[in-house]
Design a protein around this motif. Structure first.
Motif, short mmCIF file in Angstrom:
data_model
loop_
_atom_site.label_atom_id
_atom_site.label_comp_id
_atom_site.label_asym_id
_atom_site.label_seq_id
_atom_site.Cartn_x
_atom_site.Cartn_y
_atom_site.Cartn_z
N TYR A 1 -5.14 5.91 2.09
CA TYR A 1 -4.42 4.71 1.63
C TYR A 1 -4.87 4.31 0.22
O TYR A 1 -6.06 4.40 -0.11
CB TYR A 1 -4.72 3.52 2.54
CG TYR A 1 -4.20 3.63 3.95
CD1 TYR A 1 -2.93 3.14 4.30
CD2 TYR A 1 -4.98 4.20 4.96
CE1 TYR A 1 -2.47 3.22 5.60
CE2 TYR A 1 -4.52 4.29 6.26
CZ TYR A 1 -3.26 3.80 6.57
OH TYR A 1 -2.80 3.88 7.87
N GLU A 2 -3.92 3.81 -0.56
CA GLU A 2 -4.23 3.09 -1.79
C GLU A 2 -3.58 1.72 -1.65
O GLU A 2 -2.36 1.61 -1.56
CB GLU A 2 -3.66 3.82 -3.01
CG GLU A 2 -4.35 5.15 -3.30
CD GLU A 2 -3.71 5.89 -4.47
OE1 GLU A 2 -3.35 5.23 -5.47
OE2 GLU A 2 -3.56 7.12 -4.37
N LEU B 1 -2.58 -2.01 -3.00
CA LEU B 1 -2.19 -2.51 -4.32
C LEU B 1 -2.04 -4.03 -4.31
O LEU B 1 -1.52 -4.60 -3.35
CB LEU B 1 -0.85 -1.89 -4.74
CG LEU B 1 -0.76 -0.35 -4.66
CD1 LEU B 1 0.68 0.11 -4.80
CD2 LEU B 1 -1.63 0.29 -5.73
N THR C 1 -9.78 5.78 3.69
CA THR C 1 -9.45 7.04 4.35
C THR C 1 -9.76 6.87 5.83
O THR C 1 -10.89 6.60 6.21
CB THR C 1 -10.26 8.21 3.78
OG1 THR C 1 -10.03 8.28 2.37
CG2 THR C 1 -9.84 9.53 4.41
N SER D 1 0.51 5.42 1.27
CA SER D 1 -0.31 6.23 2.17
C SER D 1 0.24 7.64 2.28
O SER D 1 1.42 7.88 1.99
CB SER D 1 -0.34 5.59 3.57
OG SER D 1 0.95 5.64 4.15
N GLN E 1 -7.98 -1.40 -3.52
CA GLN E 1 -8.84 -0.93 -2.42
C GLN E 1 -8.37 0.47 -2.03
O GLN E 1 -7.17 0.77 -2.09
CB GLN E 1 -8.68 -1.89 -1.24
CG GLN E 1 -9.43 -1.53 0.02
CD GLN E 1 -9.17 -2.55 1.12
OE1 GLN E 1 -9.24 -3.76 0.91
NE2 GLN E 1 -8.85 -2.10 2.32
N LEU E 2 -9.32 1.31 -1.64
CA LEU E 2 -9.01 2.64 -1.12
C LEU E 2 -9.50 2.72 0.32
O LEU E 2 -10.47 2.07 0.69
CB LEU E 2 -9.71 3.74 -1.94
CG LEU E 2 -9.48 3.74 -3.45
CD1 LEU E 2 -10.37 4.78 -4.12
CD2 LEU E 2 -8.01 4.00 -3.78
N LEU F 1 -8.69 6.34 -9.46
CA LEU F 1 -7.68 5.71 -8.60
C LEU F 1 -7.71 4.18 -8.70
O LEU F 1 -6.67 3.52 -8.65
CB LEU F 1 -7.88 6.13 -7.14
CG LEU F 1 -7.51 7.58 -6.80
CD1 LEU F 1 -8.00 7.94 -5.39
CD2 LEU F 1 -6.01 7.81 -6.90
N LEU F 2 -8.92 3.62 -8.85
CA LEU F 2 -9.06 2.16 -8.88
C LEU F 2 -8.92 1.59 -10.30
O LEU F 2 -8.89 0.37 -10.47
CB LEU F 2 -10.41 1.74 -8.30
CG LEU F 2 -10.58 1.93 -6.79
CD1 LEU F 2 -12.04 1.78 -6.39
CD2 LEU F 2 -9.71 0.94 -6.03
N PRO G 1 -4.15 -1.07 -8.30
CA PRO G 1 -5.06 -0.65 -7.22
C PRO G 1 -6.14 -1.70 -6.95
O PRO G 1 -6.73 -2.23 -7.87
CB PRO G 1 -5.70 0.63 -7.77
CG PRO G 1 -4.86 1.05 -8.92
CD PRO G 1 -4.19 -0.17 -9.45
N TRP H 1 0.83 -1.21 0.00
CA TRP H 1 0.00 0.00 0.00
C TRP H 1 0.86 1.25 0.00
O TRP H 1 2.03 1.23 0.35
CB TRP H 1 -0.96 0.02 1.19
CG TRP H 1 -0.32 0.01 2.55
CD1 TRP H 1 0.14 1.08 3.26
CD2 TRP H 1 -0.07 -1.13 3.38
NE1 TRP H 1 0.65 0.69 4.47
CE2 TRP H 1 0.53 -0.67 4.57
CE3 TRP H 1 -0.31 -2.50 3.22
CZ2 TRP H 1 0.91 -1.53 5.60
CZ3 TRP H 1 0.07 -3.35 4.25
CH2 TRP H 1 0.66 -2.86 5.42
N GLU I 1 -12.64 8.10 -7.33
CA GLU I 1 -12.46 6.70 -6.96
C GLU I 1 -12.23 5.84 -8.20
O GLU I 1 -11.34 4.98 -8.21
CB GLU I 1 -13.69 6.19 -6.20
CG GLU I 1 -13.84 6.79 -4.82
CD GLU I 1 -15.23 6.62 -4.23
OE1 GLU I 1 -15.38 6.82 -3.02
OE2 GLU I 1 -16.18 6.27 -4.98
#
Length: 251
Positions: free
Chosen positions: A136-137, A139, A149, A107, A146-147, A205-206, A144, A105, A202
């Motif tokens: 957090y992302e 991996l 916060t 962060s 999962q996200l 990012l994903l 990617p 991950w 989202e």
């Protein structure tokens, strides 16, 4: 009983054709105009049906090329369980390891961020009270998966070695283990999962389609005194991951 909207009827028809292997993974679908003529509907109805199936992962749109049948993807199993809070490892890494992937991950943490209303309510503090926020992302093999916060009340950890979740001697140890270092026993977590569509940020990012389905989990950790010590918004793409809850039985 109200009649099914035309685009849902067309989506069902496209699904049926994929199921009977009239079209197989990697095949390009006929043009919208051709499908519209065959099914006796307008092209807009076909477009909406295809967008629905793209968001569900059955089809994929390729810019300037058309719409294709998506290859079935192996969904990563993510287990949510209190038994997985280990002092020596990350549950996410364990999940990835189970399917032969490398879990990691990235962060970034900001201290002293004023709590928005919803976060303040979840943490039992006043709106505007200071928090430590970590984004957090997660991996899987560098992609990617999962996200998250995370928010912690600043007054809980200020001046201690665990004020930064991903910094200092206990970096990456997780909420339960970090809180234990400052004498706080985390007794339980409450999770509230719900499906929704990904927003633009989202999706970007994903690496999924905007409007694609995600599971949004609101998780809050509580101390044995009943105080919320951390709350997080976890976003998991439905097409890539399945979420499984492991419920320990009391003795």
């Amino acid at each position: 009983m109200p009649e099914q909207p035309p685009y849902l009827r067309i989506a069902d028809e496209l699904r049926r054709r994929i199921a009977v292997q009239e079209w197989t993974p990697g095949d390009r679908l006929p043009s919208r105009a051709q499908i519209a003529e065959e099914c006796g509907v307008g092209e807009n109805v076909v477009r909406r049906a295809q967008e629905l199936l793209i968001s569900q992962g059955a089809l994929e749109g390729r810019a300037g090329s058309g719409t294709y049948v998506a290859a079935p993807r192996q969904r990563v199993r993510m287990v949510r369980s209190s038994a997985r809070e280990q002092p020596d490892g990350s549950p996410f890494r364990a999940d990835m390891n189970a399917v032969g992937k490398l879990g990691d991950w990235e962060s970034r943490t900001e201290a002293k961020v004023p709590a928005p209303a919803e976060i303040a309510s979840r943490l039992g503090i006043a709106q505007g009270d200071l928090c430590v926020r970590t984004v957090y992302e997660f991996l899987a093999d560098g992609k990617p998966a999962q996200l998250s916060t995370s928010w912690e009340p600043y007054d809980l950890t200020a001046g201690t070695v665990v004020v930064l979740p991903e910094g200092g001697p206990h970096a990456g140890a997780g909420v339960v283990n970090r809180m234990a270092e400052i004498g706080i026993t985390v007794s339980h977590a409450v999770e509230q999962p719900e499906p929704r569509q990904a927003n633009a940020e989202e999706a970007s990012l994903l690496g999924i389609q905007k409007g694609g389905l995600v599971t949004h989990i609101r998780r809050t950790y509580y101390s044995d005194q009943g105080r919320p010590v951390e709350t997080a918004d976890i976003v998991v793409p439905a097409a890539l991951c399945e979420i499984v809850y492991e419920i320990p039985m009391g003795h």
